[in-house]
Scaffold this motif. Sequence first.
Motif, short mmCIF file in Angstrom:
data_model
loop_
_atom_site.label_atom_id
_atom_site.label_comp_id
_atom_site.label_asym_id
_atom_site.label_seq_id
_atom_site.Cartn_x
_atom_site.Cartn_y
_atom_site.Cartn_z
N ALA A 25 21.80 -42.80 -27.86
CA ALA A 25 22.97 -42.35 -28.63
C ALA A 25 22.69 -42.36 -30.12
O ALA A 25 23.15 -41.49 -30.86
N LEU A 26 21.93 -43.34 -30.56
CA LEU A 26 21.63 -43.46 -31.99
C LEU A 26 20.57 -42.48 -32.47
O LEU A 26 20.60 -42.04 -33.62
N THR A 27 19.63 -42.12 -31.61
CA THR A 27 18.50 -41.31 -32.05
C THR A 27 18.59 -39.84 -31.67
O THR A 27 17.82 -39.04 -32.19
N SER A 28 19.53 -39.49 -30.83
CA SER A 28 19.65 -38.09 -30.40
C SER A 28 20.11 -37.23 -31.56
O SER A 28 20.97 -37.62 -32.36
N GLN A 29 19.54 -36.05 -31.64
CA GLN A 29 19.91 -35.09 -32.70
C GLN A 29 21.11 -34.25 -32.30
O GLN A 29 21.84 -33.76 -33.16
N ASP A 30 21.31 -34.07 -31.01
CA ASP A 30 22.38 -33.22 -30.49
C ASP A 30 23.68 -34.02 -30.41
O ASP A 30 23.73 -35.08 -29.78
N GLU A 31 24.72 -33.50 -31.03
CA GLU A 31 25.99 -34.22 -31.08
C GLU A 31 26.61 -34.39 -29.69
O GLU A 31 27.17 -35.44 -29.38
N THR A 32 26.47 -33.39 -28.85
CA THR A 32 27.00 -33.49 -27.49
C THR A 32 26.26 -34.56 -26.71
O THR A 32 26.86 -35.36 -25.99
N ALA A 33 24.95 -34.61 -26.86
CA ALA A 33 24.15 -35.63 -26.18
C ALA A 33 24.51 -37.02 -26.70
O ALA A 33 24.64 -37.96 -25.91
N HIS A 38 26.89 -42.14 -25.59
CA HIS A 38 27.83 -43.17 -26.04
C HIS A 38 28.87 -43.46 -24.96
O HIS A 38 29.20 -44.62 -24.70
N GLU A 39 29.40 -42.42 -24.34
CA GLU A 39 30.38 -42.61 -23.27
C GLU A 39 29.78 -43.35 -22.09
O GLU A 39 30.42 -44.23 -21.50
N ALA A 40 28.54 -43.02 -21.74
CA ALA A 40 27.86 -43.72 -20.65
C ALA A 40 27.63 -45.18 -21.02
O ALA A 40 27.77 -46.08 -20.18
N MET A 41 27.31 -45.43 -22.27
CA MET A 41 27.10 -46.80 -22.76
C MET A 41 28.40 -47.60 -22.64
O MET A 41 28.39 -48.75 -22.20
#
Length: 68
Positions: A25-33, A38-41
């Motif tokens: 969640a912190l390193t992904s460049q894609d906002e949707t990803a 984050h939701e899965a976390m």
Amino acid sequence: MTIASQVKQTLASLKGIHAGLQQLALTSQDETAQRTFHEAMLATEEIIAELKDRVGRLEFEEPQYHGK
């Protein structure tokens, strides 16, 4: 392997998955990803809390599981 040790092993695995999702969640460049990770976390946080509660109940109900 006892039920208590299986639950504790599952809890440890889930904590590792949580950390991985947090990193993604912190390193992904894609906002949707980022949002998906984050939701899965957050979902794993709820499950971790439930499993911690279950371990506590197992240790209370079955003293031989305490601290193992």
